[in-house]
Design a protein around this motif. Structure first.
Motif, PDB file in Angstrom:
ATOM      1  N   TYR A  59       0.865  -1.176   0.000  1.00 26.33           N
ATOM      2  CA  TYR A  59       0.000   0.000   0.000  1.00 26.33           C
ATOM      3  C   TYR A  59       0.896   1.219   0.000  1.00 26.33           C
ATOM      4  O   TYR A  59       2.100   1.144   0.268  1.00 26.33           O
ATOM      5  CB  TYR A  59      -0.945   0.019   1.210  1.00 26.33           C
ATOM      6  N   TYR A  60       0.311   2.334  -0.328  1.00 28.87           N
ATOM      7  CA  TYR A  60       1.010   3.595  -0.132  1.00 28.87           C
ATOM      8  C   TYR A  60      -0.007   4.680   0.175  1.00 28.87           C
ATOM      9  O   TYR A  60      -1.189   4.546  -0.124  1.00 28.87           O
ATOM     10  CB  TYR A  60       1.920   3.960  -1.311  1.00 28.87           C
ATOM     11  N   ALA A  61       0.470   5.736   0.792  1.00 24.69           N
ATOM     12  CA  ALA A  61      -0.390   6.863   1.155  1.00 24.69           C
ATOM     13  C   ALA A  61      -0.486   7.825  -0.016  1.00 24.69           C
ATOM     14  O   ALA A  61       0.519   8.139  -0.663  1.00 24.69           O
ATOM     15  CB  ALA A  61       0.176   7.576   2.380  1.00 24.69           C
ATOM     16  N   THR A  62      -1.686   8.295  -0.272  1.00 26.51           N
ATOM     17  CA  THR A  62      -1.899   9.237  -1.376  1.00 26.51           C
ATOM     18  C   THR A  62      -1.256  10.586  -1.103  1.00 26.51           C
ATOM     19  O   THR A  62      -1.196  11.420  -1.996  1.00 26.51           O
ATOM     20  CB  THR A  62      -3.411   9.427  -1.636  1.00 26.51           C
ATOM     21  N   THR A  63      -0.748  10.774   0.099  1.00 28.06           N
ATOM     22  CA  THR A  63      -0.060  12.016   0.426  1.00 28.06           C
ATOM     23  C   THR A  63       1.340  12.081  -0.185  1.00 28.06           C
ATOM     24  O   THR A  63       1.962  13.141  -0.179  1.00 28.06           O
ATOM     25  CB  THR A  63       0.032  12.190   1.951  1.00 28.06           C
ATOM     26  N   LEU A  64       1.831  10.956  -0.722  1.00 31.65           N
ATOM     27  CA  LEU A  64       3.133  10.969  -1.398  1.00 31.65           C
ATOM     28  C   LEU A  64       3.036  11.841  -2.635  1.00 31.65           C
ATOM     29  O   LEU A  64       2.009  11.865  -3.314  1.00 31.65           O
ATOM     30  CB  LEU A  64       3.552   9.555  -1.821  1.00 31.65           C
ATOM     31  N   GLY A 115      -9.534   5.606   2.812  1.00 32.56           N
ATOM     32  CA  GLY A 115      -8.941   6.788   3.407  1.00 32.56           C
ATOM     33  C   GLY A 115      -7.860   7.327   2.496  1.00 32.56           C
ATOM     34  O   GLY A 115      -8.070   7.481   1.295  1.00 32.56           O
ATOM     35  N   SER A 116      -6.689   7.539   3.040  1.00 34.61           N
ATOM     36  CA  SER A 116      -5.588   8.062   2.233  1.00 34.61           C
ATOM     37  C   SER A 116      -4.599   6.969   1.821  1.00 34.61           C
ATOM     38  O   SER A 116      -3.460   7.258   1.490  1.00 34.61           O
ATOM     39  CB  SER A 116      -4.845   9.168   2.994  1.00 34.61           C
TER      40      SER A 116
END
Length: 141
Positions: free
Chosen positions: A110-115, A132-133
């Motif tokens: 997974y990764y956070a969309t904030t990247l 979520g993010s």
């Protein structure tokens, strides 16, 4: 596989560092991603052995990187607020004990969309969940 107290603690701390702002559903999804790595079917897994081994594998969960702002909390140098740690422990226990189904569809990444940019591996992986993010993936080359 035997799950130790250390496995449970390290998983809960990883959930604090990776998903505490995502609510219970987000923490469960991250925990399942870790469980999917633990249960990859390999006798000697590249991911590491057990929950602690998978979570602490270098460069896999950024919250355990020594320069990450979460690291002092995870390492014990600073105290995690007890209420937040309790929530993470509940999520960790539910996934380890198999009390909740896998919402990620077998994701191992997974990764956070904030990247600012998506990781290169995401381009050819199968997205299984957006929550979520976080974006969750399987079949990562």
């Amino acid at each position: 596989m035997t799950v130790t107290d250390k496995d449970r603690d390290v998983l809960a701390r990883t959930l604090y560092g990776e998903a505490r702002g995502e609510g219970l559903a987000g923490m469960l999804a991250v925990a399942w991603t870790i469980r999917n790595r633990v249960n990859d079917g390999q006798e000697k897994s590249w991911w590491g052995e057990g929950y602690a081994g998978v979570c602490l594998k270098p460069c896999q969960f950024s919250c355990w990187n020594k320069g990450d702002p979460n690291y002092p909390f995870l390492s014990g140098a600073r105290q995690i607020p007890l209420r937040e740690l309790a929530q993470c422990q509940i999520a960790a226990d539910q996934v380890i004990d198999g009390k909740v189904p896998d919402p990620t569809g077998g994701a191992t990444h997974y990764y956070a969309t904030t990247l600012s940019t998506a990781p290169a591996w995401a381009a050819s992986a199968k997205r299984t969940l957006t929550l979520g993010s976080h974006l969750f993936f399987k079949d990562v080359p």
